[in-house]
Design a protein around this motif. Sequence first.
Motif, PDB file in Angstrom:
ATOM      1  N   THR A 198       5.265 -12.662  -9.240  1.00 26.64           N
ATOM      2  CA  THR A 198       3.842 -12.877  -9.494  1.00 26.64           C
ATOM      3  C   THR A 198       2.905 -11.900  -8.796  1.00 26.64           C
ATOM      4  O   THR A 198       1.785 -11.702  -9.241  1.00 26.64           O
ATOM      5  N   THR A 199       3.310 -11.310  -7.662  1.00 25.23           N
ATOM      6  CA  THR A 199       2.437 -10.409  -6.917  1.00 25.23           C
ATOM      7  C   THR A 199       3.225  -9.240  -6.350  1.00 25.23           C
ATOM      8  O   THR A 199       4.453  -9.266  -6.304  1.00 25.23           O
ATOM      9  N   ALA A 200       2.502  -8.237  -5.917  1.00 24.39           N
ATOM     10  CA  ALA A 200       3.081  -7.128  -5.168  1.00 24.39           C
ATOM     11  C   ALA A 200       2.398  -7.124  -3.803  1.00 24.39           C
ATOM     12  O   ALA A 200       1.205  -6.886  -3.699  1.00 24.39           O
ATOM     13  N   ASP A 201       3.147  -7.459  -2.759  1.00 26.89           N
ATOM     14  CA  ASP A 201       2.602  -7.499  -1.397  1.00 26.89           C
ATOM     15  C   ASP A 201       2.746  -6.118  -0.765  1.00 26.89           C
ATOM     16  O   ASP A 201       3.793  -5.484  -0.880  1.00 26.89           O
ATOM     17  N   MET A 202       1.694  -5.667  -0.071  1.00 23.13           N
ATOM     18  CA  MET A 202       1.688  -4.357   0.551  1.00 23.13           C
ATOM     19  C   MET A 202       1.336  -4.493   2.019  1.00 23.13           C
ATOM     20  O   MET A 202       0.526  -5.336   2.396  1.00 23.13           O
ATOM     21  N   SER A 203       1.939  -3.643   2.852  1.00 27.00           N
ATOM     22  CA  SER A 203       1.535  -3.546   4.245  1.00 27.00           C
ATOM     23  C   SER A 203       1.584  -2.085   4.653  1.00 27.00           C
ATOM     24  O   SER A 203       2.376  -1.307   4.135  1.00 27.00           O
ATOM     25  N   CYS A 204       0.697  -1.713   5.561  1.00 31.51           N
ATOM     26  CA  CYS A 204       0.667  -0.355   6.087  1.00 31.51           C
ATOM     27  C   CYS A 204       1.332  -0.392   7.449  1.00 31.51           C
ATOM     28  O   CYS A 204       0.908  -1.135   8.341  1.00 31.51           O
ATOM     29  N   LEU A 205       2.360   0.395   7.627  1.00 33.88           N
ATOM     30  CA  LEU A 205       3.199   0.320   8.809  1.00 33.88           C
ATOM     31  C   LEU A 205       2.580   0.961  10.052  1.00 33.88           C
ATOM     32  O   LEU A 205       3.071   0.758  11.145  1.00 33.88           O
ATOM     33  N   SER A 206       1.519   1.721   9.906  1.00 27.28           N
ATOM     34  CA  SER A 206       0.931   2.435  11.037  1.00 27.28           C
ATOM     35  C   SER A 206       0.041   1.564  11.913  1.00 27.28           C
ATOM     36  O   SER A 206      -0.242   1.913  13.044  1.00 27.28           O
ATOM     37  N   PHE A 207      -0.418   0.433  11.392  1.00 25.08           N
ATOM     38  CA  PHE A 207      -1.362  -0.403  12.119  1.00 25.08           C
ATOM     39  C   PHE A 207      -0.627  -1.568  12.768  1.00 25.08           C
ATOM     40  O   PHE A 207      -0.121  -2.455  12.099  1.00 25.08           O
ATOM     41  N   HIS A 208      -0.592  -1.557  14.102  1.00 27.56           N
ATOM     42  CA  HIS A 208       0.127  -2.608  14.831  1.00 27.56           C
ATOM     43  C   HIS A 208      -0.563  -3.961  14.708  1.00 27.56           C
ATOM     44  O   HIS A 208       0.079  -4.995  14.786  1.00 27.56           O
ATOM     45  N   SER A 209      -1.880  -3.930  14.491  1.00 28.78           N
ATOM     46  CA  SER A 209      -2.604  -5.198  14.366  1.00 28.78           C
ATOM     47  C   SER A 209      -2.451  -5.793  12.976  1.00 28.78           C
ATOM     48  O   SER A 209      -2.847  -6.911  12.732  1.00 28.78           O
ATOM     49  N   GLY A 210      -1.877  -5.034  12.070  1.00 29.18           N
ATOM     50  CA  GLY A 210      -1.628  -5.524  10.721  1.00 29.18           C
ATOM     51  C   GLY A 210      -2.653  -5.030   9.727  1.00 29.18           C
ATOM     52  O   GLY A 210      -3.850  -5.059   9.980  1.00 29.18           O
ATOM     53  N   CYS A 211      -2.169  -4.552   8.626  1.00 26.20           N
ATOM     54  CA  CYS A 211      -3.019  -4.106   7.531  1.00 26.20           C
ATOM     55  C   CYS A 211      -2.263  -4.475   6.268  1.00 26.20           C
ATOM     56  O   CYS A 211      -1.273  -3.829   5.914  1.00 26.20           O
ATOM     57  N   SER A 231      -2.270  -6.313   2.125  1.00 26.06           N
ATOM     58  CA  SER A 231      -2.986  -6.625   0.904  1.00 26.06           C
ATOM     59  C   SER A 231      -1.963  -6.979  -0.169  1.00 26.06           C
ATOM     60  O   SER A 231      -0.757  -6.947   0.071  1.00 26.06           O
ATOM     61  N   GLN A 232      -2.459  -7.286  -1.359  1.00 21.63           N
ATOM     62  CA  GLN A 232      -1.569  -7.575  -2.474  1.00 21.63           C
ATOM     63  C   GLN A 232      -2.318  -7.353  -3.776  1.00 21.63           C
ATOM     64  O   GLN A 232      -3.527  -7.130  -3.790  1.00 21.63           O
ATOM     65  N   GLY A 233      -1.595  -7.401  -4.867  1.00 21.16           N
ATOM     66  CA  GLY A 233      -2.187  -7.282  -6.186  1.00 21.16           C
ATOM     67  C   GLY A 233      -1.243  -7.867  -7.213  1.00 21.16           C
ATOM     68  O   GLY A 233      -0.068  -8.119  -6.922  1.00 21.16           O
ATOM     69  N   LYS A 234      -1.741  -8.064  -8.407  1.00 19.40           N
ATOM     70  CA  LYS A 234      -0.897  -8.606  -9.478  1.00 19.40           C
ATOM     71  C   LYS A 234       0.044  -7.556 -10.035  1.00 19.40           C
ATOM     72  O   LYS A 234       1.085  -7.894 -10.589  1.00 19.40           O
ATOM     73  N   THR A 235      -0.329  -6.279  -9.899  1.00 20.07           N
ATOM     74  CA  THR A 235       0.508  -5.169 -10.348  1.00 20.07           C
ATOM     75  C   THR A 235       0.636  -4.178  -9.203  1.00 20.07           C
ATOM     76  O   THR A 235      -0.142  -4.213  -8.239  1.00 20.07           O
ATOM     77  N   VAL A 236       1.598  -3.269  -9.307  1.00 21.74           N
ATOM     78  CA  VAL A 236       1.769  -2.255  -8.267  1.00 21.74           C
ATOM     79  C   VAL A 236       0.526  -1.367  -8.160  1.00 21.74           C
ATOM     80  O   VAL A 236       0.028  -1.137  -7.047  1.00 21.74           O
ATOM     81  N   PRO A 237      -0.040  -0.852  -9.272  1.00 21.88           N
ATOM     82  CA  PRO A 237      -1.257  -0.041  -9.134  1.00 21.88           C
ATOM     83  C   PRO A 237      -2.421  -0.798  -8.481  1.00 21.88           C
ATOM     84  O   PRO A 237      -3.152  -0.239  -7.669  1.00 21.88           O
ATOM     85  N   GLU A 238      -2.571  -2.074  -8.822  1.00 11.27           N
ATOM     86  CA  GLU A 238      -3.628  -2.877  -8.203  1.00 11.27           C
ATOM     87  C   GLU A 238      -3.359  -3.056  -6.713  1.00 11.27           C
ATOM     88  O   GLU A 238      -4.279  -2.966  -5.892  1.00 11.27           O
ATOM     89  N   ALA A 239      -2.109  -3.307  -6.351  1.00  7.65           N
ATOM     90  CA  ALA A 239      -1.749  -3.476  -4.940  1.00  7.65           C
ATOM     91  C   ALA A 239      -2.002  -2.187  -4.163  1.00  7.65           C
ATOM     92  O   ALA A 239      -2.493  -2.223  -3.030  1.00  7.65           O
ATOM     93  N   LEU A 240      -1.697  -1.033  -4.765  1.00 11.79           N
ATOM     94  CA  LEU A 240      -1.947   0.247  -4.094  1.00 11.79           C
ATOM     95  C   LEU A 240      -3.440   0.477  -3.893  1.00 11.79           C
ATOM     96  O   LEU A 240      -3.864   0.943  -2.832  1.00 11.79           O
ATOM     97  N   ALA A 241      -4.246   0.149  -4.886  1.00  3.40           N
ATOM     98  CA  ALA A 241      -5.701   0.283  -4.741  1.00  3.40           C
ATOM     99  C   ALA A 241      -6.216  -0.645  -3.647  1.00  3.40           C
ATOM    100  O   ALA A 241      -7.068  -0.262  -2.837  1.00  3.40           O
ATOM    101  N   ASN A 242      -5.681  -1.860  -3.605  1.00  2.00           N
ATOM    102  CA  ASN A 242      -6.123  -2.834  -2.607  1.00  2.00           C
ATOM    103  C   ASN A 242      -5.713  -2.435  -1.197  1.00  2.00           C
ATOM    104  O   ASN A 242      -6.483  -2.610  -0.251  1.00  2.00           O
ATOM    105  N   ILE A 243      -4.505  -1.891  -1.022  1.00  2.00           N
ATOM    106  CA  ILE A 243      -4.081  -1.492   0.332  1.00  2.00           C
ATOM    107  C   ILE A 243      -4.865  -0.266   0.772  1.00  2.00           C
ATOM    108  O   ILE A 243      -5.181  -0.119   1.952  1.00  2.00           O
ATOM    109  N   ARG A 244      -5.236   0.612  -0.160  1.00  2.00           N
ATOM    110  CA  ARG A 244      -6.076   1.761   0.194  1.00  2.00           C
ATOM    111  C   ARG A 244      -7.419   1.266   0.753  1.00  2.00           C
ATOM    112  O   ARG A 244      -7.905   1.756   1.769  1.00  2.00           O
TER     113      ARG A 244
END
Length: 78
Positions: free
Chosen positions: A18-31, A33-46
């Motif tokens: 149902t979703t694509a969960d994204m995390s950015c590994l550089s931020f220790h405090s956590g970064c 996001s997610q989206g319904k599609t991979v392109p949406e998830a990439l836009a959201n994590i950006r």
Amino acid sequence: MNLMTTRDFKVFLEPDATTADMSCLSFHSGCYSQGKTVPEALANIREAIDLCLEDMESRGEEIPDPNNVLIGSVVVTR
């Protein structure tokens, strides 16, 4: 004069039915996001990364170096 810096942050993608969960590994405090599609998830994590950077800059914190992230895998056989 404000110089722009381009950084290539690594992100981790975990898609499921149902979703694509994204995390950015550089931020220790956590970064995260997610989206319904991979392109949406990439836009959201950006956008999430931009917000994390803005917050860190406003507090005078050092911006993480995205080159310090190592990507690897571990194979387990059972």
